[in-house]
Scaffold this motif. Structure first.
Motif, PDB file in Angstrom:
ATOM      1  N   ARG A  77      48.763  47.143  32.662  1.00 29.14           N
ATOM      2  CA  ARG A  77      47.300  47.814  32.603  1.00 29.14           C
ATOM      3  C   ARG A  77      46.840  47.343  33.267  1.00 29.14           C
ATOM      4  N   SER A  78      46.746  45.724  33.735  1.00 27.31           N
ATOM      5  CA  SER A  78      46.068  44.849  34.460  1.00 27.31           C
ATOM      6  C   SER A  78      46.499  44.584  36.034  1.00 27.31           C
ATOM      7  N   ASN A  79      47.835  44.552  35.947  1.00 28.14           N
ATOM      8  CA  ASN A  79      48.571  44.521  37.438  1.00 28.14           C
ATOM      9  C   ASN A  79      48.333  46.207  38.443  1.00 28.14           C
ATOM     10  N   LEU A  80      47.957  46.972  37.710  1.00 27.49           N
ATOM     11  CA  LEU A  80      47.904  47.858  37.981  1.00 27.49           C
ATOM     12  C   LEU A  80      46.306  48.298  38.094  1.00 27.49           C
ATOM     13  N   LYS A  81      45.695  47.446  37.801  1.00 28.27           N
ATOM     14  CA  LYS A  81      43.802  47.601  38.091  1.00 28.27           C
ATOM     15  C   LYS A  81      43.726  46.937  39.569  1.00 28.27           C
ATOM     16  N   ILE A  82      44.480  45.720  39.301  1.00 31.17           N
ATOM     17  CA  ILE A  82      44.451  44.447  40.419  1.00 31.17           C
ATOM     18  C   ILE A  82      44.868  45.615  41.483  1.00 31.17           C
ATOM     19  N   ALA A  83      45.833  46.017  42.008  1.00 31.51           N
ATOM     20  CA  ALA A  83      45.880  46.817  42.464  1.00 31.51           C
ATOM     21  C   ALA A  83      45.320  47.714  43.648  1.00 31.51           C
ATOM     22  N   ALA A  84      44.710  48.536  42.118  1.00 27.45           N
ATOM     23  CA  ALA A  84      44.031  49.481  42.907  1.00 27.45           C
ATOM     24  C   ALA A  84      42.990  48.654  43.236  1.00 27.45           C
ATOM     25  N   ILE A  85      42.523  47.713  42.951  1.00 34.41           N
ATOM     26  CA  ILE A  85      40.930  46.249  43.699  1.00 34.41           C
ATOM     27  C   ILE A  85      41.586  46.278  45.613  1.00 34.41           C
ATOM     28  N   VAL A  86      43.262  45.667  45.057  1.00 35.22           N
ATOM     29  CA  VAL A  86      43.290  45.656  46.584  1.00 35.22           C
ATOM     30  C   VAL A  86      43.767  46.598  47.313  1.00 35.22           C
ATOM     31  N   LEU A  87      44.130  47.520  46.813  1.00 35.51           N
ATOM     32  CA  LEU A  87      44.494  48.359  48.131  1.00 35.51           C
ATOM     33  C   LEU A  87      42.966  49.511  48.541  1.00 35.51           C
ATOM     34  N   SER A  88      42.422  49.044  47.450  1.00 36.11           N
ATOM     35  CA  SER A  88      40.620  49.442  47.462  1.00 36.11           C
ATOM     36  C   SER A  88      40.401  49.000  49.532  1.00 36.11           C
ATOM     37  N   PRO A  89      39.977  50.252  50.511  1.00 31.85           N
ATOM     38  CA  PRO A  89      39.173  49.006  51.507  1.00 31.85           C
ATOM     39  C   PRO A  89      37.701  49.137  51.535  1.00 31.85           C
ATOM     40  N   ALA A  90      37.564  49.207  50.061  1.00 33.81           N
ATOM     41  CA  ALA A  90      36.004  48.281  50.012  1.00 33.81           C
ATOM     42  C   ALA A  90      36.340  47.411  48.975  1.00 33.81           C
ATOM     43  N   LEU A  91      37.263  46.980  49.024  1.00 31.06           N
ATOM     44  CA  LEU A  91      37.513  45.670  48.139  1.00 31.06           C
ATOM     45  C   LEU A  91      36.518  45.459  47.029  1.00 31.06           C
ATOM     46  N   PRO A  92      36.865  45.745  45.924  1.00 30.40           N
ATOM     47  CA  PRO A  92      35.260  46.051  44.925  1.00 30.40           C
ATOM     48  C   PRO A  92      35.480  45.310  44.007  1.00 30.40           C
ATOM     49  N   GLY A 122      44.134  38.477  36.606  1.00 32.22           N
ATOM     50  CA  GLY A 122      42.346  39.084  37.009  1.00 32.22           C
ATOM     51  C   GLY A 122      41.637  38.414  36.268  1.00 32.22           C
ATOM     52  N   THR A 123      42.060  37.951  35.109  1.00 31.97           N
ATOM     53  CA  THR A 123      41.640  36.658  34.719  1.00 31.97           C
ATOM     54  C   THR A 123      42.070  35.026  34.398  1.00 31.97           C
ATOM     55  N   LEU A 124      41.544  34.721  33.982  1.00 34.19           N
ATOM     56  CA  LEU A 124      42.174  33.376  34.050  1.00 34.19           C
ATOM     57  C   LEU A 124      41.068  32.301  33.053  1.00 34.19           C
ATOM     58  N   THR A 125      41.355  31.994  31.764  1.00 30.63           N
ATOM     59  CA  THR A 125      41.112  30.560  30.990  1.00 30.63           C
ATOM     60  C   THR A 125      41.072  29.428  31.626  1.00 30.63           C
ATOM     61  N   VAL A 138      38.138  38.739  38.176  1.00 32.03           N
ATOM     62  CA  VAL A 138      38.022  39.402  39.130  1.00 32.03           C
ATOM     63  C   VAL A 138      37.115  40.411  38.995  1.00 32.03           C
ATOM     64  N   GLN A 139      37.472  41.500  37.978  1.00 30.27           N
ATOM     65  CA  GLN A 139      35.799  42.063  38.092  1.00 30.27           C
ATOM     66  C   GLN A 139      36.117  42.518  36.775  1.00 30.27           C
ATOM     67  N   VAL A 140      34.403  42.329  36.960  1.00 35.45           N
ATOM     68  CA  VAL A 140      33.265  41.812  35.204  1.00 35.45           C
ATOM     69  C   VAL A 140      32.750  43.285  34.914  1.00 35.45           C
ATOM     70  N   GLU A 141      33.011  43.989  34.344  1.00 37.93           N
ATOM     71  CA  GLU A 141      32.109  44.995  33.430  1.00 37.93           C
ATOM     72  C   GLU A 141      31.492  45.146  32.540  1.00 37.93           C
ATOM     73  N   ALA A 142      31.927  43.867  31.645  1.00 38.25           N
ATOM     74  CA  ALA A 142      30.554  43.741  30.440  1.00 38.25           C
ATOM     75  C   ALA A 142      29.038  42.764  30.449  1.00 38.25           C
TER      76      ALA A 142
END
Length: 165
Positions: A77-92, A122-125, A138-142
């Motif tokens: 799930r997180s690999n797909l999420k990071i791939a979507a961020i990287v492939l997005s032209p806006a780099l959200p 996308g996460t690192l302790t 990398v992407q904080v939603e909370a």
């Protein structure tokens, strides 16, 4: 189990795997294997820390298997999420360090939680301080500690609490 028996069992197991992985019973291979196995068994004669806090119950064993499945699900799930961020032209990107609280009490449970978080893309302790973990995302939603804890920690913690308490 007496300490000498633990030592001998660990020594024999290490030596067995050494010979098996080397695929040879040559004298030099055996000598190096005996020396390495002896030193490692001596260092870990009190036991291997990974299993020291593990609750030896059928339920904990079952939850260990479920934890592995959950980890792989989160990994995909997180690999797909990071791939979507990287492939997005806006780099959200919305990077931040969030503070989350764990209910885990054992050192091994907390270490496994920290490593599981760090191994998912996308996460690192960044730091562990008592019951608080500081995690770079990398992407904080909370927007709150409770929400971040629920998003990042709760899934892993559910299984680790049964395994390690």
């Amino acid at each position: 189990m007496p300490k000498i028996l633990n030592f001998l069992l660990l020594f024999a197991t290490l030596l067995f795997f050494w010979v098996w992985l080397n695929g040879s019973l040559a004298q030099d291979v055996l000598v190096v294997g005996v020396i390495a196995s002896f030193i490692i068994a001596l260092i870990f004669r009190k036991g291997i820390a990974v299993f020291s806090d593990l609750k030896p119950t059928p339920r904990a064993f079952g939850y260990s298997l479920l934890f592995i499945l959950y980890f792989f699900k989160e990994l995909v799930r997180s690999n797909l999420k990071i791939a979507a961020i990287v492939l997005s032209p806006a780099l959200p990107l919305n990077p931040s360090i969030v503070r989350v609280r764990t209910r885990l009490k054992t050192r091994m449970g907390r270490m496994l939680l920290a490593n599981s978080i760090s191994l998912t893309p996308g996460t690192l302790t960044v730091e562990m301080s008592g019951e608080w973990f500081y995690i770079h995302c990398v992407q904080v939603e909370a927007t709150s500690t409770e929400a971040a804890t629920a998003d990042i920690v709760a899934g892993f913690e559910h299984y680790l609490e049964v395994m390690y308490g």
